[in-house]
Design an enzyme around this catalytic site. Structure first.
Site, PDB file in Angstrom:
ATOM      1  N   HIS A 107      16.345 -37.930  -6.682  1.00  0.00           N
ATOM      2  CA  HIS A 107      15.631 -38.354  -5.475  1.00  0.00           C
ATOM      3  C   HIS A 107      14.160 -37.945  -5.516  1.00  0.00           C
ATOM      4  CE1 HIS A 107      19.302 -39.763  -3.653  1.00  0.00           C
ATOM      5  NE2 HIS A 107      19.881 -38.604  -3.958  1.00  0.00           N
ATOM      6  N   LYS A 121       6.334  -4.501  -3.773  1.00  0.00           N
ATOM      7  CA  LYS A 121       7.765  -4.214  -3.661  1.00  0.00           C
ATOM      8  C   LYS A 121       8.247  -4.317  -2.224  1.00  0.00           C
ATOM      9  CE  LYS A 121      11.707  -3.161  -5.418  1.00  0.00           C
ATOM     10  NZ  LYS A 121      12.365  -4.322  -6.051  1.00  0.00           N
ATOM     11  N   ASN A 140      -1.892   2.333   5.955  1.00  0.00           N
ATOM     12  CA  ASN A 140      -0.978   1.236   5.590  1.00  0.00           C
ATOM     13  C   ASN A 140      -0.751   0.414   6.851  1.00  0.00           C
ATOM     14  OD1 ASN A 140      -0.674   2.313   3.081  1.00  0.00           O
ATOM     15  ND2 ASN A 140       1.507   2.770   3.272  1.00  0.00           N
ATOM     16  N   GLY A 141      -0.654  -0.897   6.708  1.00  0.00           N
ATOM     17  CA  GLY A 141      -0.406  -1.744   7.873  1.00  0.00           C
ATOM     18  C   GLY A 141      -1.597  -2.648   8.144  1.00  0.00           C
ATOM     19  N   GLU A 177       7.999 -15.310 -10.771  1.00  0.00           N
ATOM     20  CA  GLU A 177       7.436 -14.012 -10.379  1.00  0.00           C
ATOM     21  C   GLU A 177       6.901 -13.215 -11.560  1.00  0.00           C
ATOM     22  OE1 GLU A 177      10.905 -12.302  -8.343  1.00  0.00           O
ATOM     23  OE2 GLU A 177       9.495 -11.657  -6.821  1.00  0.00           O
ATOM     24  N   LYS A 182      12.732 -15.646 -10.008  1.00  0.00           N
ATOM     25  CA  LYS A 182      12.530 -14.566 -10.988  1.00  0.00           C
ATOM     26  C   LYS A 182      11.575 -15.021 -12.076  1.00  0.00           C
ATOM     27  CE  LYS A 182      13.679 -11.689  -9.390  1.00  0.00           C
ATOM     28  NZ  LYS A 182      14.502 -11.443  -8.218  1.00  0.00           N
ATOM     29  N   CYS A 205       0.833  -1.207   0.000  1.00  0.00           N
ATOM     30  CA  CYS A 205       0.000   0.000   0.000  1.00  0.00           C
ATOM     31  C   CYS A 205       0.872   1.264   0.000  1.00  0.00           C
ATOM     32  CB  CYS A 205      -0.872   0.019   1.239  1.00  0.00           C
ATOM     33  SG  CYS A 205      -1.878  -1.450   1.393  1.00  0.00           S
ATOM     34  N   ARG A 264       5.279  -0.146  -6.019  1.00  0.00           N
ATOM     35  CA  ARG A 264       5.190  -0.967  -4.812  1.00  0.00           C
ATOM     36  C   ARG A 264       4.244  -2.144  -4.991  1.00  0.00           C
ATOM     37  NH1 ARG A 264       7.158   1.766  -0.338  1.00  0.00           N
ATOM     38  NH2 ARG A 264       5.825   0.566   1.036  1.00  0.00           N
ATOM     39  N   GLU A 318      17.274 -18.387  -7.197  1.00  0.00           N
ATOM     40  CA  GLU A 318      16.942 -17.023  -7.619  1.00  0.00           C
ATOM     41  C   GLU A 318      16.386 -17.032  -9.047  1.00  0.00           C
ATOM     42  OE1 GLU A 318      16.356 -14.406  -6.222  1.00  0.00           O
ATOM     43  OE2 GLU A 318      16.645 -12.790  -7.653  1.00  0.00           O
TER      44      GLU A 318
END
Ligand code: F6R
Length: 608
Positions: free
Chosen positions: A507, A603, A103-104, A491, A488, A2, A27, A484
């Site tokens: 395995h 973000k 926000n929160g 995402e 990526k 937010c 964000r 990573e």
């Protein structure tokens, strides 16, 4: 996540708010809204989805004609309740006089909602935020003052919040309150702003005041008064903003992500110039207030990409520093028994510096009396409050939700800090350091070389895009790079990608392999190479589409191969991460995804 913007001044407030919100878009959000405190009544405009939808609503309502001089705006990343218009902020009281953005998370919202409903308050959304607006409105009935109402209401709220609040009877002010969620005041002559992130204010103000937890600011057009929650005045200094407005410009690149990948050699060069001089590692302006003699174990806490940077640091530091290093996902660390004490060093890594899980982990580490080092890209963020020592990443603002340049800056930081400690504590000889530095300093030009072959990577990505899933494998230093790469790819392309230690393939994951599964192998020509090639053979025998990334193409089993320049194994994660970033980027591009703002992601993840 937010984002909040508030404005009071002489200019067209809707434009000011939309401008600020635009800078916060990176964000990640799924609805947006603004409220204007004009002369007749408070007006609220909201829309599901992106700011363009809100803009359309404002156009329909002729908002450019609105004479307001005071307003608040918000972008919401849904937590409590779906991303609908009802749940979007701002939220307004039943009498239409008090309005706020938040926000929160308000943790005790269920009890408060029940209580307020029993008092006859009508709720229209599923959000936790709505309790705050009704609570403050009830308190306003008692006190007849916004400041007093907010102060009294705050005593009932548990959780994390940054609020920006207005009342129709008090059109000369906005109230800003913060507890465990960032909030700043941007100051100009005859106008002031409130924002949750400095990027909202870039190019608009030169000075900001950072609110601390449990502080409340009464923001008028020509004054800002900060008080504690008891109403005592707190003297705050305003600070110059040292970020440039053009940081949030794509500068000709199609996406921020590509721009940020391309910036990596420049960032690394800058960091190396700062910390490597005459074959020695120097701190320069950075301070490392850690008593290394006391440190018997090290624990990294981080999330997502930062967690992968920690995994690389673990492998490198255990080699160089000869000390046990543990890596914990912050969200796990906070719910387990951690056998740490004053001889432990806990290192919190967070690009944004606002990740709630990592911050909570550090608070817990403080209670265990550990030493705490924070590594962040945002020296103005919340996480630095929990550090005994802080190192900035110097990566510049990262706008694309998917972290790239901050990851590489994290890696570089752990390399120079590791070398510095090894040098100062005599854990590596001067000759060893000189030979490591020789390879280390070549990294920027080697990344440039990889970037110059990006069109080849784009061609391979055009093939990956046709598969529903992908597997990354590697061993040793590049296993974190495989994690990573998979992160990526999923995402931003939404292709289901997973990473495994190459030796683990047989395995279980091998059951997934057939001609519909690309396998991307990160190959380092060290003692793991022969075994890795055997694992690639296993994949090829099952007809997987096999992509190799590494030094020389010493085997013909690969369907595609991305060559990376030669370096020491310990530094190879610095090079290998670039092709995997580009593979993800170009695959997402080929699939026409929203690369800089992938669905459901934010973000900075300010909730646990
Ligand atoms: C990945 C990504 C996230 C973040 C994670 C931690 O591209 O951006 O996985 O790495 O949310 O964020 P920070 O580093 O800000 O704590």
């Amino acid at each position: 996540m937010c984002g909040i913007v508030g404005y009071i001044g002489n200019n067209a407030v809707a434009d000011k708010l939309m401008d600020g919100l635009k800078n916060l878009e990176y964000r990640g959000y799924d609805s947006a809204g603004i409220a204007l405190n004009d002369n007749q009544k408070i007006e609220v405009f909201k829309a599901q989805g992106k700011l363009a939808n809100l803009k359309a609503v404002l156009l329909q309502n002729n908002i450019s004609q609105n004479p307001s001089h005071i307003g608040i705006g918000h972008i919401r990343w849904a937590t409590h309740g779906a991303p609908t218009v009802e749940n979007a902020h701002p939220h307004i009281s039943n009498d239409g006089n008090l309005v706020l953005v938040h926000n929160g998370i308000i943790e005790n919202y269920k009890e408060l909602r029940e209580k307020l409903e029993q008092q006859g308050v009508h709720f229209y959304s599923q959000t936790d935020t709505e309790v705050a607006v009704h609570l403050f409105a009830e308190e306003y009935k008692k006190f007849g003052s916004l400041e007093a109402a907010v102060r009294s209401g705050l005593a009932c709220l548990k959780g994390a919040f940054a609020f920006c609040i207005m009342h129709h009877n008090e059109q000369d002010k906005m109230i800003a309150v913060r507890k465990n969620a960032p909030l700043i005041i941007g100051c100009n002559q005859n106008e002031n702003y409130i924002a949750s992130d400095i990027t909202a204010l870039l190019g608009k103000v030169k000075k900001v005041i950072y609110l601390d937890d449990n502080e409340m600011a009464v923001v008028k057009k020509d004054s800002v008064i900060v008080k504690d929650i008891f109403g005592n005045i707190v003297l705050k200094k305003s600070e110059e903003i040292n970020m440039k407005a053009d940081l949030i410009d794509k500068q000709g690149y199609e996406h921020f992500m590509l721009k940020e990948i391309a910036e990596q050699p420049i960032i690394i060069r800058k960091i190396l110039q700062k910390h490597v001089q005459n074959n020695k590692i120097i701190l320069n302006e950075d301070k490392l207030n850690i008593d290394w003699k006391k440190v018997k174990d090290i624990t990294f806490v981080a999330c997502g990409t930062s967690l992968h940077a920690a995994m690389v640091a673990q492998k490198v530091w255990e080699n160089w520093l000869n000390i046990p290093v543990r890596v914990e996902a912050a969200s796990e660390f906070i719910y387990q028994k951690n056998l740490l004490n004053e001889n432990s060093l806990v290192i919190g890594i967070s690009q944004s510096g606002e990740t709630a899980d990592t911050i909570t982990a550090l608070k817990q580490a403080q209670n265990l009396n550990t030493q705490i080092l924070v590594v962040t890209n945002r020296l103005d963020s919340t996480i630095v409050r929990y550090a005994q020592s802080v190192i900035g990443l110097d990566a510049g603002v990262e706008i694309s939700v998917a972290a790239t340049k901050s990851y590489l800056a994290q890696l570089i930081t752990f390399y120079w800090v590791g070398l510095y400690v090894a040098q100062e504590q005599n854990l590596l000889s001067q000759d060893e350091i000189v030979s490591l530095l020789e390879s280390f300093e070549k990294i920027p030009e080697q990344i440039e070389e990889i970037l110059s072959h990006k069109s080849q990577i784009e061609e391979i990505a055009k093939q990956i895009k046709n598969y529903p899933s992908a597997i990354f494998i590697s061993r040793a230093f590049n296993l974190p790079t495989a994690y990573e790469g998979a992160l990526k790819l999923k995402e931003i392309s939404y292709i289901n990608a997973n990473a495994y230690p190459a030796g683990e393939l047989k395995h279980g994951p091998i059951a997934l392999l057939d001609e519909n599964m690309p396998v991307i192998a990160l190959l380092e020509q060290d003692e793991t190479y022969a075994k890795l090639i055997s694992n690639c053979e296993e994949a090829k025998a099952r007809h997987a589409f096999l992509i190799g990334i590494g030094g020389e193409k010493l085997s013909n089993i690969f369907d595609a191969f991305i060559k990376t320049p030669k370096t020491l194994s310990c530094f190879s994660p610095l090079l290998m991460c670039v092709p995997v970033q580009l593979l993800a980027y170009y695959t997402a591009k080929a699939l026409n995804r929203e690369i800089d703002q992938p669905r459901n992601l934010a973000k900075s993840v300010t909730v646990e």
